[in-house]
Design a protein around this motif. Structure first.
Motif, PDB file in Angstrom:
ATOM      1  N   SER A  70       0.802  -1.217   0.000  1.00 52.30           N
ATOM      2  CA  SER A  70       0.000   0.000   0.000  1.00 52.30           C
ATOM      3  C   SER A  70       0.837   1.271   0.000  1.00 52.30           C
ATOM      4  O   SER A  70       0.507   2.233  -0.683  1.00 52.30           O
ATOM      5  CB  SER A  70      -0.935   0.028   1.212  1.00 52.30           C
ATOM      6  OG  SER A  70      -1.875  -1.003   1.097  1.00 52.30           O
ATOM      7  N   TYR A  71       1.924   1.273   0.770  1.00 55.32           N
ATOM      8  CA  TYR A  71       2.742   2.490   0.851  1.00 55.32           C
ATOM      9  C   TYR A  71       3.910   2.454  -0.138  1.00 55.32           C
ATOM     10  O   TYR A  71       4.180   3.426  -0.826  1.00 55.32           O
ATOM     11  CB  TYR A  71       3.277   2.682   2.276  1.00 55.32           C
ATOM     12  CG  TYR A  71       2.185   2.987   3.274  1.00 55.32           C
ATOM     13  CD1 TYR A  71       1.756   4.296   3.469  1.00 55.32           C
ATOM     14  CD2 TYR A  71       1.569   1.975   3.999  1.00 55.32           C
ATOM     15  CE1 TYR A  71       0.758   4.588   4.372  1.00 55.32           C
ATOM     16  CE2 TYR A  71       0.562   2.254   4.901  1.00 55.32           C
ATOM     17  CZ  TYR A  71       0.167   3.561   5.091  1.00 55.32           C
ATOM     18  OH  TYR A  71      -0.832   3.843   5.975  1.00 55.32           O
ATOM     19  N   PHE A  72       4.582   1.311  -0.180  1.00 51.31           N
ATOM     20  CA  PHE A  72       5.744   1.191  -1.051  1.00 51.31           C
ATOM     21  C   PHE A  72       5.418   1.507  -2.524  1.00 51.31           C
ATOM     22  O   PHE A  72       6.201   2.201  -3.185  1.00 51.31           O
ATOM     23  CB  PHE A  72       6.354  -0.201  -0.892  1.00 51.31           C
ATOM     24  CG  PHE A  72       7.525  -0.464  -1.782  1.00 51.31           C
ATOM     25  CD1 PHE A  72       8.692   0.275  -1.646  1.00 51.31           C
ATOM     26  CD2 PHE A  72       7.462  -1.441  -2.767  1.00 51.31           C
ATOM     27  CE1 PHE A  72       9.776   0.038  -2.474  1.00 51.31           C
ATOM     28  CE2 PHE A  72       8.542  -1.678  -3.599  1.00 51.31           C
ATOM     29  CZ  PHE A  72       9.699  -0.934  -3.455  1.00 51.31           C
ATOM     30  N   PRO A  73       4.250   1.049  -3.054  1.00 56.92           N
ATOM     31  CA  PRO A  73       3.952   1.363  -4.461  1.00 56.92           C
ATOM     32  C   PRO A  73       3.951   2.863  -4.770  1.00 56.92           C
ATOM     33  O   PRO A  73       4.161   3.236  -5.910  1.00 56.92           O
ATOM     34  CB  PRO A  73       2.557   0.765  -4.672  1.00 56.92           C
ATOM     35  CG  PRO A  73       2.463  -0.327  -3.695  1.00 56.92           C
ATOM     36  CD  PRO A  73       3.229   0.146  -2.485  1.00 56.92           C
ATOM     37  N   LEU A  74       3.746   3.682  -3.758  1.00 56.66           N
ATOM     38  CA  LEU A  74       3.713   5.129  -4.004  1.00 56.66           C
ATOM     39  C   LEU A  74       5.032   5.631  -4.594  1.00 56.66           C
ATOM     40  O   LEU A  74       5.047   6.645  -5.288  1.00 56.66           O
ATOM     41  CB  LEU A  74       3.402   5.889  -2.710  1.00 56.66           C
ATOM     42  CG  LEU A  74       2.021   5.643  -2.114  1.00 56.66           C
ATOM     43  CD1 LEU A  74       1.884   6.410  -0.813  1.00 56.66           C
ATOM     44  CD2 LEU A  74       0.927   6.072  -3.078  1.00 56.66           C
ATOM     45  N   HIS A  75       6.125   4.890  -4.326  1.00 50.29           N
ATOM     46  CA  HIS A  75       7.410   5.343  -4.870  1.00 50.29           C
ATOM     47  C   HIS A  75       7.367   5.331  -6.402  1.00 50.29           C
ATOM     48  O   HIS A  75       8.122   6.033  -7.052  1.00 50.29           O
ATOM     49  CB  HIS A  75       8.552   4.455  -4.368  1.00 50.29           C
ATOM     50  CG  HIS A  75       8.745   3.218  -5.189  1.00 50.29           C
ATOM     51  ND1 HIS A  75       7.932   2.111  -5.082  1.00 50.29           N
ATOM     52  CD2 HIS A  75       9.611   2.916  -6.189  1.00 50.29           C
ATOM     53  CE1 HIS A  75       8.307   1.201  -5.955  1.00 50.29           C
ATOM     54  NE2 HIS A  75       9.312   1.653  -6.644  1.00 50.29           N
ATOM     55  N   GLY A  76       6.440   4.522  -6.957  1.00 53.45           N
ATOM     56  CA  GLY A  76       6.322   4.436  -8.411  1.00 53.45           C
ATOM     57  C   GLY A  76       5.932   5.758  -9.054  1.00 53.45           C
ATOM     58  O   GLY A  76       6.068   5.922 -10.262  1.00 53.45           O
ATOM     59  N   TRP A  77       5.445   6.677  -8.253  1.00 51.31           N
ATOM     60  CA  TRP A  77       5.040   7.962  -8.816  1.00 51.31           C
ATOM     61  C   TRP A  77       6.226   8.707  -9.433  1.00 51.31           C
ATOM     62  O   TRP A  77       6.039   9.539 -10.309  1.00 51.31           O
ATOM     63  CB  TRP A  77       4.358   8.835  -7.743  1.00 51.31           C
ATOM     64  CG  TRP A  77       2.960   8.397  -7.484  1.00 51.31           C
ATOM     65  CD1 TRP A  77       2.307   7.385  -8.111  1.00 51.31           C
ATOM     66  CD2 TRP A  77       2.020   8.947  -6.550  1.00 51.31           C
ATOM     67  NE1 TRP A  77       1.031   7.246  -7.618  1.00 51.31           N
ATOM     68  CE2 TRP A  77       0.834   8.201  -6.654  1.00 51.31           C
ATOM     69  CE3 TRP A  77       2.083   9.989  -5.622  1.00 51.31           C
ATOM     70  CZ2 TRP A  77      -0.293   8.477  -5.888  1.00 51.31           C
ATOM     71  CZ3 TRP A  77       0.956  10.257  -4.853  1.00 51.31           C
ATOM     72  CH2 TRP A  77      -0.218   9.506  -4.987  1.00 51.31           C
ATOM     73  N   ILE A  78       7.442   8.396  -8.952  1.00 50.67           N
ATOM     74  CA  ILE A  78       8.592   9.096  -9.557  1.00 50.67           C
ATOM     75  C   ILE A  78       8.759   8.741 -11.034  1.00 50.67           C
ATOM     76  O   ILE A  78       9.363   9.487 -11.780  1.00 50.67           O
ATOM     77  CB  ILE A  78       9.932   8.812  -8.822  1.00 50.67           C
ATOM     78  CG1 ILE A  78      10.191   7.316  -8.752  1.00 50.67           C
ATOM     79  CG2 ILE A  78       9.980   9.449  -7.445  1.00 50.67           C
ATOM     80  CD1 ILE A  78      11.590   6.995  -8.243  1.00 50.67           C
TER      81      ILE A  78
END
Lengths: 311, 300
Positions: free
Chosen positions: A35-43
């Motif tokens: 849930s949180y780690f995938p947010l890094h994909g926004w880069i």
């Protein structure tokens, strides 16, 4: 002596409280990873990401994709169409959100118990099948050689098969109808349960006062359902941009693409099939941010008007 | 005079009301009925859409032949496995976390509870999820179906609400007897929270069985296709599959038109195979859904 035992107890409590915490650490890791780690994909939305390459080998482009979304002419035209579809489907969803309330109110007037249970059970059934199956049902009934076309041709009402699925006419209407077919009965369940909780004396008193059936619906039943309705309405407002993609994905074809492509499907189409991964990421990032913003606003409205938060 | 008129109105109302609900129910059920009778009727008749209400020329060859299709058995196995394993993991995890979050002594309990619950309200999006699965080496593995679904905040809320409504005396008595948290969880919570766990189980089983998107996005290995995904590909390729079955040895034995595979028979048979488990399990568990929805709607 006394002090010592208090301290001992505190230490014991502290270790107990830590131990309880250690038990859930594995799940915290899981939750973080998905849930949180995938947010890094926004880069990836700030790079020109080309899959076989690593991110570090790709060009950093800054806000290029975001600019493209709002300035490139063909892109903007496409976005406007996609947003139109998204708004249309969401607004139709909100406009039809009163149907489950009516369904529940009128089903409540059915006094024959087995019939009521039967209706409730059988109308909830479609909710539990997947959209792929719904499409399969649609295909069996409404394709060019499907049951409906064959029937209409046999009785001579039409000469050529009507293209229900392979055309772009009334796409919004069809999608809403399939959504209702799948969700109407299920949507009514919560309202039915709420109706069961209404004090029977209210109806008794109204009857003594000479109220008829429709007056009781309007005066007692529907007002009692409004809190539930309001919460669900607010939820659907906050999910305005999240139509999901399953339904639209299975029904999409080259004929109806223009009007069926809602935001979620568009992200899939340009990202997974079209290969514009960075642009798709930029788009879904914007979508997520707007959704969270909507949720916050909706929650504020709910707090103001009802003194209750919905999250 | 007036009373009689009211009664007449009443009768009209009831007739219309019953009739409308009868129609709605029919619309919901008929498509299933239509597909089922077509899969057991003579295939040449069903291909010509001659079977609308009553099955004719009943036979069960379609099922034997479709289940023998390449990939079908494997897909069924994958679907069953992901449903059973996924459901088991989700139920245990939800039960455990829901229970743990009722333990007031836990270190920063409120913070961690919010840490879980808040994930319901945001979403990284399709491509970031894909990249994450790739980073974690979960692409094209069976576990991509199960592991991401283990922690589900909504289910945790359901269980927590339920456990909080249970009398505290049971837990306290066990604590005095020296039982640890895990003992309490396995011996007391799991057995007494059965109704809510059944709800969670059904929600997650149906979700797993119906899931289609994850195969579409994360899986390219045909050996890991789920039934739903296979159905999707079959709908789009039914005619070529039917031709393949016709020319293969399977139907050489039964060459009659009534049992020869057609586009229609393939598509509908696979659909019925996919929907049957739901049809069977559904009536038994319907009451749990309702209960779960009610608890969910009063979440705190």
């Amino acid at each position: 002596m006394k002090e010592k035992s208090v301290k001992f107890k505190e230490v014991k409590n502290a270790s107990e409280s830590r131990r309880l915490f250690y038990c859930i650490v594995p799940f915290i890791v899981l939750c973080f990873m998905f849930s949180y780690f995938p947010l890094h994909g926004w880069i990836y939305s700030f790079y020109d990401y080309k899959p076989p390459l690593r991110l570090s080998q790709c060009e950093f482009v800054g806000g290029k994709w975001f600019k493209t979304l709002f300035s490139n002419k063909t892109q903007v035209a496409q976005m406007i169409q996609v947003m139109k579809n998204t708004f249309a489907m969401s607004l139709l969803g909100i406009a039809t959100s009163f149907l489950p309330v009516l369904f529940a109110v009128f089903l409540n007037e059915v006094k024959c118990k087995w019939f009521k249970n039967l209706v409730q059970t059988l109308t909830t059934l479609p909710n539990f099948i997947s959209w792929v199956l719904v499409y399969s049902v649609a295909f069996s009934l409404f394709s060019n050689s499907g049951m409906v076309n064959t029937f209409l041709q046999n009785i001579g009402l039409i000469q050529e098969p009507v293209k229900f699925l392979d055309s772009d006419s009334h796409t919004y209407l069809w999608m809403t109808l399939w959504g209702q077919w799948k969700g109407l009965g299920w949507g009514a369940i919560m309202y039915l349960a709420a109706i069961a909780g209404i004090d029977a004396e209210l109806y008794e008193a109204a009857r003594v006062d000479g109220a008829n059936r429709f007056q009781m619906m309007k005066g007692i039943t529907i007002p009692a359902l409004m809190p539930t309705y309001f919460v669900l309405l607010m939820m659907s407002v906050s999910n305005f941009l999240n139509n999901g993609m399953d339904q639209y994905f299975v029904f999409q074809n080259s004929f109806n693409k223009e009007h069926i492509q809602v935001l979620d499907l568009y992200v899939y189409n340009i990202g997974m099939t079209g290969g514009s991964l960075s642009l798709a990421t930029a788009l879904s990032m914007l979508k997520s941010l707007v959704s969270v913003g909507l949720l916050v606003v909706v929650n504020m409205i709910s707090k103001k008007t009802r003194g209750e938060s919905i999250i | 005079m007036k009373r009689k008129k009211m009664a007449a109105n009443d009768v009209v109302f009831h007739i219309v009301n019953y009739f409308v609900f009868f129609l709605i129910t029919l619309v919901c059920v008929y498509p299933f009925y239509y597909m089922i009778i077509n899969t057991i009727s003579a295939n040449d008749l069903s291909a010509n859409k001659a079977i609308n209400f009553i099955p004719k020329g009943i036979h069960f060859d379609n099922y034997a032949q479709v289940l023998g299709l390449r990939g079908m058995g494997k897909a069924a196995l994958i679907s069953v496995a992901r449903t059973v394993i996924g459901m088991g993991c989700t139920v245990l995890a939800s039960a455990f976390l829901g229970f743990m979050f009722t333990q007031e002594k836990m270190w920063h309990r409120k913070f961690w509870y919010r840490f879980f619950v808040i994930t319901m309200y945001f979403n990284a999006g399709l491509i970031p999820m894909f990249i994450t699965m790739k980073t974690l080496n979960l692409l094209n593995t069976f576990w991509v179906y199960v592991i991401p679904a283990i922690v589900q905040p909504f289910n945790i809320i359901l269980v927590k609400t339920y456990v909080e409504s249970m009398p505290k005396a049971l837990q306290e008595a066990a604590q005095i007897d020296g039982a640890g948290v895990l003992t309490i969880f396995f011996r007391i919570i799991l057995p007494t929270a059965k109704p809510i766990l059944a709800t969670v189980a059904i929600f997650s089983a149906v979700g797993q069985w119906n899931s289609f998107q994850d195969t579409l996005i994360y899986i390219t290995d045909q050996g890991l296709y789920s039934l739903q995904y296979l159905l999707y590909t079959y709908i789009n390729q039914a005619s070529s599959i039917a031709a393949a079955v016709r020319s293969s040895g399977v139907s050489a034995i039964s060459t009659s038109l009534a049992t020869q595979q057609t586009e229609t028979s393939i598509r509908m048979t696979v659909s019925v195979i996919v929907v049957l488990p739901i049809l069977f399990v559904y009536p038994i568990f319907q009451r749990f859904f309702v209960k779960g929805m009610m608890i969910g709607s009063v979440k705190g």
